[in-house]
Design an enzyme around this catalytic site. Structure first.
Site, PDB file in Angstrom:
ATOM      1  N   ASP A 158      -7.536  -1.740  -3.743  1.00 17.83           N
ATOM      2  CA  ASP A 158      -8.005  -2.182  -2.426  1.00 17.83           C
ATOM      3  C   ASP A 158      -9.212  -3.167  -2.851  1.00 17.83           C
ATOM      4  O   ASP A 158     -10.018  -2.651  -3.906  1.00 17.83           O
ATOM      5  CB  ASP A 158      -8.669  -1.270  -1.614  1.00 17.83           C
ATOM      6  CG  ASP A 158      -7.483  -0.572  -0.501  1.00 17.83           C
ATOM      7  OD1 ASP A 158      -6.475  -1.278  -0.293  1.00 17.83           O
ATOM      8  OD2 ASP A 158      -7.321   0.583  -0.443  1.00 17.83           O
ATOM      9  N   LYS A 211      -5.119  -5.783  -2.450  1.00 22.16           N
ATOM     10  CA  LYS A 211      -4.903  -5.420  -1.113  1.00 22.16           C
ATOM     11  C   LYS A 211      -5.876  -5.504  -0.047  1.00 22.16           C
ATOM     12  O   LYS A 211      -7.161  -5.247  -0.450  1.00 22.16           O
ATOM     13  CB  LYS A 211      -4.311  -4.036  -0.759  1.00 22.16           C
ATOM     14  CG  LYS A 211      -3.727  -3.683   0.486  1.00 22.16           C
ATOM     15  CD  LYS A 211      -3.200  -2.368   0.573  1.00 22.16           C
ATOM     16  CE  LYS A 211      -4.078  -1.094   0.306  1.00 22.16           C
ATOM     17  NZ  LYS A 211      -4.955  -1.155   1.683  1.00 22.16           N
ATOM     18  N   GLU A 263       0.905   0.589   7.971  1.00 19.46           N
ATOM     19  CA  GLU A 263       0.259   1.678   8.493  1.00 19.46           C
ATOM     20  C   GLU A 263       0.509   2.314   9.917  1.00 19.46           C
ATOM     21  O   GLU A 263      -0.071   1.471  10.502  1.00 19.46           O
ATOM     22  CB  GLU A 263      -1.014   1.991   7.783  1.00 19.46           C
ATOM     23  CG  GLU A 263      -1.518   3.379   8.168  1.00 19.46           C
ATOM     24  CD  GLU A 263      -2.609   3.617   7.172  1.00 19.46           C
ATOM     25  OE1 GLU A 263      -3.152   4.940   7.519  1.00 19.46           O
ATOM     26  OE2 GLU A 263      -3.067   2.826   6.398  1.00 19.46           O
TER      27      GLU A 263
END
EC number: 2.1.2.11
Length: 270
Positions: free
Chosen positions: A82, A110, A179
């Site tokens: 991330d 990400k 998600e």
């Protein structure tokens, strides 16, 4: 060794792939032994490692440190990492921080967001950094959402998410992560794009499945999310050659994803 090309091949073949978060060398080695396909050094470390109540306090330096821990100890999995909260507000910030994280060992970066990331995705991709775009429930925006809630439930919200996905894929995104979205929407997205789609709380039809390591080991406090399964205490792990070990839980998760026994209907949102 798993690469982006491997994941694209898996998608074409209909072979699912596994992903777990990881933050240190010992667990990274266990995941290699268990053949876990991809690893995410997630800003979830802010909660499960640092004890914060959100991902927002995590810094680029934190991600760099934990990425190095993992990348030195796992030579099998594709490693994603991330960029944390407010570390890619500008393209210049994104380039500088992507360099730091990739030099620590990440192979894919990400980012959380939608179509507004398109220019950034194109710039980073052209510079040599493969990008995974995280859509749906994006924890860095928890204060905007007003909490951790399922996203894409209305027709308008679903259409917006689908539009965002197409925009970032057209911009060059190599992976999509969804998600906490309805399973039907995740299925539609997965079928609509030619890049691999990873899901968490997004049903069984995405190309890959990811869980936070601590969650799937049952190392949690408070309410457990619907999509979480405890693979450590699972009877199949207890009776396996791994004799109920952590490494066995990783292997069981990996095999369950590939075989299609995880996630089940009880783990998804409708």
């Amino acid at each position: 060794m798993i690469t982006l090309s491997t994941l694209k091949k898996y998608k074409k073949e209909g072979r699912k792939f596994s992903c777990l978060t990881c933050y240190d060398a010992m667990f990274a080695k266990m995941m290699q032994n268990a053949q876990v396909d991809t690893i995410l050094i997630g800003d979830s470390l802010g909660m499960v490692v640092q004890g914060n109540d959100s991902t927002l306090p995590v810094t680029v330096e934190d991600i760099v440190y934990h990425t190095g821990n993992v990348s030195r100890s796992n030579k099998h999995a594709l490693i994603l990492a991330d960029l944390p909260f407010m570390s890619y507000v500008t393209v210049e910030d994104a380039i500088a921080n992507t360099r730091k994280v990739m030099q620590a060992g990440a192979q894919v970066i990400k980012l959380e967001g939608g179509a507004e990331l398109s220019e950034m995705v194109t710039t980073l991709t052209k510079a040599g950094a493969p990008i995974c775009v995280h859509l749906g429930l994006t924890p860095q925006s928890v204060n905007v959402f007003g909490g951790y809630k399922v996203q894409g439930k209305s027709d308008d919200a679903a259409a917006k998410l689908m539009s965002d996905v197409h925009a970032v894929v057209a911009a060059g995104a190599s992976l999509i992560l969804l998600e906490c979205v309805p399973a039907s929407l995740a299925k539609a997205v997965t079928e609509a794009v030619d890049v691999p789609v990873i899901g968490i709380g997004a049903g069984a039809d995405t190309d890959g499945q990811v869980l936070v390591m601590h969650d799937m080991l049952g190392v949690t406090h408070g309410r457990t999310a619907r999509f979480v399964h405890d693979f450590l205490t699972d009877e199949r792990n207890q009776k396996s050659e791994y004799a109920g070990s952590v490494e066995g839980a990783f292997a069981l998760f990996h095999n369950s994803v590939i075989e299609g026994s995880y996630p089940q209907a009880e783990h998804q949102f409708n």
